[in-house]
Design a protein around this motif. Structure first.
Motif, short mmCIF file in Angstrom:
data_model
loop_
_atom_site.label_atom_id
_atom_site.label_comp_id
_atom_site.label_asym_id
_atom_site.label_seq_id
_atom_site.Cartn_x
_atom_site.Cartn_y
_atom_site.Cartn_z
N TRP A 168 40.19 20.98 34.48
CA TRP A 168 40.71 19.83 33.75
C TRP A 168 42.06 19.38 34.31
O TRP A 168 42.72 20.11 35.04
CB TRP A 168 40.82 20.13 32.25
N ASP A 169 42.41 18.15 33.96
CA ASP A 169 43.64 17.52 34.41
C ASP A 169 44.83 18.08 33.63
O ASP A 169 44.81 18.12 32.41
CB ASP A 169 43.55 16.00 34.22
N ARG A 170 45.85 18.51 34.35
CA ARG A 170 47.01 19.11 33.71
C ARG A 170 47.72 18.14 32.76
O ARG A 170 48.24 18.56 31.71
CB ARG A 170 48.00 19.60 34.78
N GLU A 171 47.74 16.87 33.08
CA GLU A 171 48.47 15.90 32.27
C GLU A 171 47.65 15.41 31.08
O GLU A 171 48.15 15.34 29.96
CB GLU A 171 48.89 14.71 33.14
N THR A 172 46.40 15.05 31.31
CA THR A 172 45.60 14.44 30.25
C THR A 172 44.78 15.46 29.45
O THR A 172 44.36 15.17 28.32
CB THR A 172 44.62 13.41 30.83
N GLY A 173 44.55 16.63 30.03
CA GLY A 173 43.70 17.61 29.37
C GLY A 173 42.22 17.32 29.46
O GLY A 173 41.40 18.03 28.88
N ARG A 174 41.85 16.27 30.19
CA ARG A 174 40.44 15.88 30.30
C ARG A 174 39.77 16.65 31.43
O ARG A 174 40.30 16.75 32.54
CB ARG A 174 40.31 14.38 30.57
N ALA A 175 38.57 17.16 31.16
CA ALA A 175 37.81 17.86 32.19
C ALA A 175 37.33 16.85 33.23
O ALA A 175 36.98 15.71 32.90
CB ALA A 175 36.63 18.57 31.57
N THR A 186 46.72 24.98 21.71
CA THR A 186 48.19 24.98 21.79
C THR A 186 48.75 23.64 22.24
O THR A 186 49.96 23.51 22.45
CB THR A 186 48.68 26.08 22.75
N GLY A 187 47.90 22.64 22.38
CA GLY A 187 48.37 21.33 22.82
C GLY A 187 48.88 21.33 24.25
O GLY A 187 49.80 20.57 24.60
N GLY A 188 48.28 22.18 25.11
CA GLY A 188 48.69 22.24 26.51
C GLY A 188 49.90 23.10 26.77
O GLY A 188 50.42 23.12 27.89
N ALA A 189 50.36 23.85 25.77
CA ALA A 189 51.56 24.68 25.96
C ALA A 189 51.27 25.97 26.71
O ALA A 189 52.18 26.54 27.33
CB ALA A 189 52.18 25.00 24.59
N VAL A 190 50.02 26.45 26.65
CA VAL A 190 49.71 27.76 27.24
C VAL A 190 48.48 27.65 28.14
O VAL A 190 47.44 27.16 27.71
CB VAL A 190 49.45 28.82 26.14
N HIS A 191 48.64 28.09 29.37
CA HIS A 191 47.52 28.19 30.32
C HIS A 191 47.38 29.67 30.66
O HIS A 191 48.02 30.19 31.58
CB HIS A 191 47.80 27.36 31.57
N ALA A 192 46.56 30.37 29.89
CA ALA A 192 46.46 31.82 30.04
C ALA A 192 45.05 32.28 29.69
O ALA A 192 44.31 31.61 28.96
CB ALA A 192 47.48 32.53 29.14
N THR A 193 44.70 33.44 30.22
CA THR A 193 43.44 34.09 29.90
C THR A 193 43.74 35.56 29.70
O THR A 193 44.88 36.01 29.82
CB THR A 193 42.41 33.87 31.02
N ASP A 194 42.70 36.35 29.39
CA ASP A 194 42.90 37.79 29.26
C ASP A 194 42.23 38.49 30.44
O ASP A 194 41.48 37.88 31.22
CB ASP A 194 42.34 38.30 27.94
N ALA A 195 42.48 39.78 30.56
CA ALA A 195 41.99 40.53 31.72
C ALA A 195 40.47 40.59 31.77
O ALA A 195 39.89 40.61 32.87
CB ALA A 195 42.58 41.93 31.71
N THR A 230 50.77 29.43 19.84
CA THR A 230 50.41 29.04 18.47
C THR A 230 49.68 27.70 18.50
O THR A 230 49.87 26.89 19.41
CB THR A 230 51.64 28.92 17.57
N THR A 231 48.85 27.49 17.52
CA THR A 231 48.08 26.25 17.44
C THR A 231 48.98 25.07 17.11
O THR A 231 50.03 25.23 16.48
CB THR A 231 46.97 26.35 16.39
N ARG A 232 48.55 23.90 17.51
CA ARG A 232 49.25 22.66 17.14
C ARG A 232 49.31 22.56 15.62
O ARG A 232 48.32 22.83 14.93
CB ARG A 232 48.51 21.45 17.68
N PRO A 233 50.45 22.17 15.06
CA PRO A 233 50.57 22.11 13.59
C PRO A 233 49.55 21.19 12.93
O PRO A 233 49.13 21.44 11.79
CB PRO A 233 52.00 21.59 13.39
N ASP A 234 49.13 20.13 13.64
CA ASP A 234 48.23 19.16 13.03
C ASP A 234 46.79 19.63 12.94
O ASP A 234 45.99 19.03 12.22
CB ASP A 234 48.27 17.84 13.81
#
Length: 498
Positions: free
Chosen positions: A87-94, A172-181, A224-228
């Motif tokens: 997905w696009d880093r700016e828009t979040g669209r795949a 997270t609204g694009g705040a975190v780009h992470a996965t687990d092992a 954390t999740t987006r408040p909305d």
């Protein structure tokens, strides 16, 4: 705040399950989404469907429980593994549909790499084999086939992730780009011994490393999740791929313990402790879970078609209207007929790894009908499981027999008494079904709850595991041998036609 919200994003549906402080499920929501088959052997999902059904079922579960976001301590995520999204880093669209773990479009790429003698390098780094099942060649395909994708990736404009990673990004609204092992270990890009992305594998598949997410423990802070979304931010504290989450939910914490999950596919994992066991029988060496920076390893056997064979009876052949109808139909099959179904609809997984094989059925007579097809479909799951256990026994020897004498089962098909009894009969060992069948979601919930401090440590959690029913083998040994010999002959014939 005494509840944990488990997200279980699967191959055919998304589910959300709320667990209370005693790890009891109190509310569930589930929603199926469309499967896309753009070509033979190709399987895709619309990433927007994965996200919308996930967010929607979370809200539904919270509402059904009569709770608010303030009652939820944390979120745990478990997901279909290997499915690949860019997905696009700016828009979040795949930039393309998600390529599903079942998809076989990269078979030629894998074959070409094997012909170059690279599979030993791949297995040494990743514990995996060169097969279209894994994420790496799917990611390469997207970069090679979407206009401008590779250049944008090199510029840092595109991100890659398995489904857990994509959901974390969206939550997270694009705040975190992470996965687990555990999810990283299924990408064909992660060095499971060194615990980091492999430069060798990225170069082999021409993957820009800047696309890759940060890799964290299974119980860790994923933002954390987006408040909305739910009314207040909720921390995401646990992540594991679905089969590893089920291993945790089954409390398979000791080396030698083994579980098998029957969902769309079937996946058996054998805990091998802190030592990665190199398989000589084409099983996978993988990470069972990682806590406090320490990986626990497993041998895994992967079957691509298990519960999906029942869906085929329902949607493809229209022999049943609903999945629960298959057991009584199978019970009425003519015992004199011996149909054998090899459900290689998207190739054969472990221990054969034949991407080109396709399904076949043997032993048809004029009297063969829906009941015989139903029985053959359910029996195919037991036969394939024995294939995996035979390979594990060959790899582990006495350690397998000491620790793997009992098979713990879970997933939708484990609710079928007939199927579980045949499984016990054909493997010649006890099969234990737990009191809580939602072990995949439970494993994700336990990770988040343990991290949050409201669920017990592994030892206490294991002591609380409870049995619903044990199935003991009742088939005569000579019959078991004949039936299994027939299955192996059918598999050889199927592969010979590939």
């Amino acid at each position: 705040m005494t509840h944990i919200l488990a997200i279980d994003q699967g191959t055919t549906s998304s589910r959300a399950i709320l667990f209370d402080a005693k790890m009891r499920p109190v509310a569930t929501a589930q929603e199926e989404f469309t499967q896309h088959f753009p070509d033979s052997g190709w399987v895709e999902h619309d990433p927007d469907d994965l996200w919308s059904t996930t967010a929607g079922t979370c809200r539904q579960a919270i509402e059904r429980a009569g709770l608010g976001a303030g009652d939820i301590t944390a979120i745990g995520i478990t997901n279909q593994r290997e499915t690949t999204i860019v997905w696009d880093r700016e828009t979040g669209r795949a930039i393309h549909n998600a390529i599903v773990w079942q998809d076989r479009r990269t078979a030629d790429t894998c074959r070409a790499l094997r012909d170059q003698g690279l599979e030993e390098t791949v297995t040494d780094r990743t514990g995996l084999l060169l097969d279209p099942y894994f994420s790496g060649t799917k990611l390469k395909w997207i970069l090679d086939n979407v206009d401008g994708a590779r250049e944008r990736a090199r510029q840092g404009k595109l991100l890659f992730g398995t489904v857990d990673c994509y959901l974390i990004w969206k939550l997270t609204g694009g705040a975190v780009h992470a996965t687990d092992a555990t999810n990283a270990a299924r990408t064909l890009l992660y060095d499971i011994r060194k615990g980091r992305w492999s430069r060798t594998m990225c170069e082999m598949l021409d993957i820009p490393p800047q696309m890759l997410p940060e890799v964290r423990d299974c119980a860790a802070d994923f933002g954390t999740t987006r408040p909305d979304l739910f009314g207040r931010p909720i921390p995401i504290l646990g992540v594991a791929g679905d089969q590893q989450a089920a291993t945790l939910g089954q409390a398979c914490f000791k080396p030698g313990m083994m579980k098998s999950t029957y969902g769309t596919g079937c996946f058996a994992l054998l805990n091998t402790g802190d030592r990665p066991v190199a398989s000589k029988n084409r099983l996978l060496t993988t990470i069972a879970y990682q806590l406090d920076g320490k990986p626990t390893y497993a041998l895994e056997g992967s079957i691509f078609i298990a519960g999906a064979v029942v869906q085929w009876l329902r949607d493809g052949l229209r022999m049943i209207r609903q999945a629960p109808e298959v057991q009584p139909l199978a019970e009425g099959a003519d015992p004199a007929q011996n149909l054998i179904l090899v459900p290689a609809f998207v190739g054969l997984g472990a221990p054969y790894w034949s991407a080109e094989s396709r399904g076949a059925i043997f032993g048809l007579t004029r009297g063969s009908g829906p009941a015989e097809f139903a029985r053959a479909a359910l029996e195919s799951v037991g036969f394939q499981t024995r294939d995996l256990l035979e390979a594990m026994r060959a790899d582990c020897g006495e350690a397998f027999d000491e620790g793997g004498a009992v098979l713990r089962v879970d997933g939708g098909m484990s609710a079928s008494d007939w199927t579980m009894q045949f499984l016990s009969d054909i493997i010649g060992a006890p099969v234990d079904r737990p009191a809580i069948l939602e072990t995949t979601a439970l494993g994700a919930a336990w990770l988040a709850g343990m991290r949050a401090g409201i669920y017990p440590d592994p030892e206490e959690f294991a002591r609380g595991w409870s049995l619903d029913r044990r199935f003991e083998p009742a088939m005569a040994e000579d019959m078991r041998a004949r039936r299994y010999d027939g299955w192996k002959a059918a598999v050889r014939a199927t592969m010979s036609l590939a």
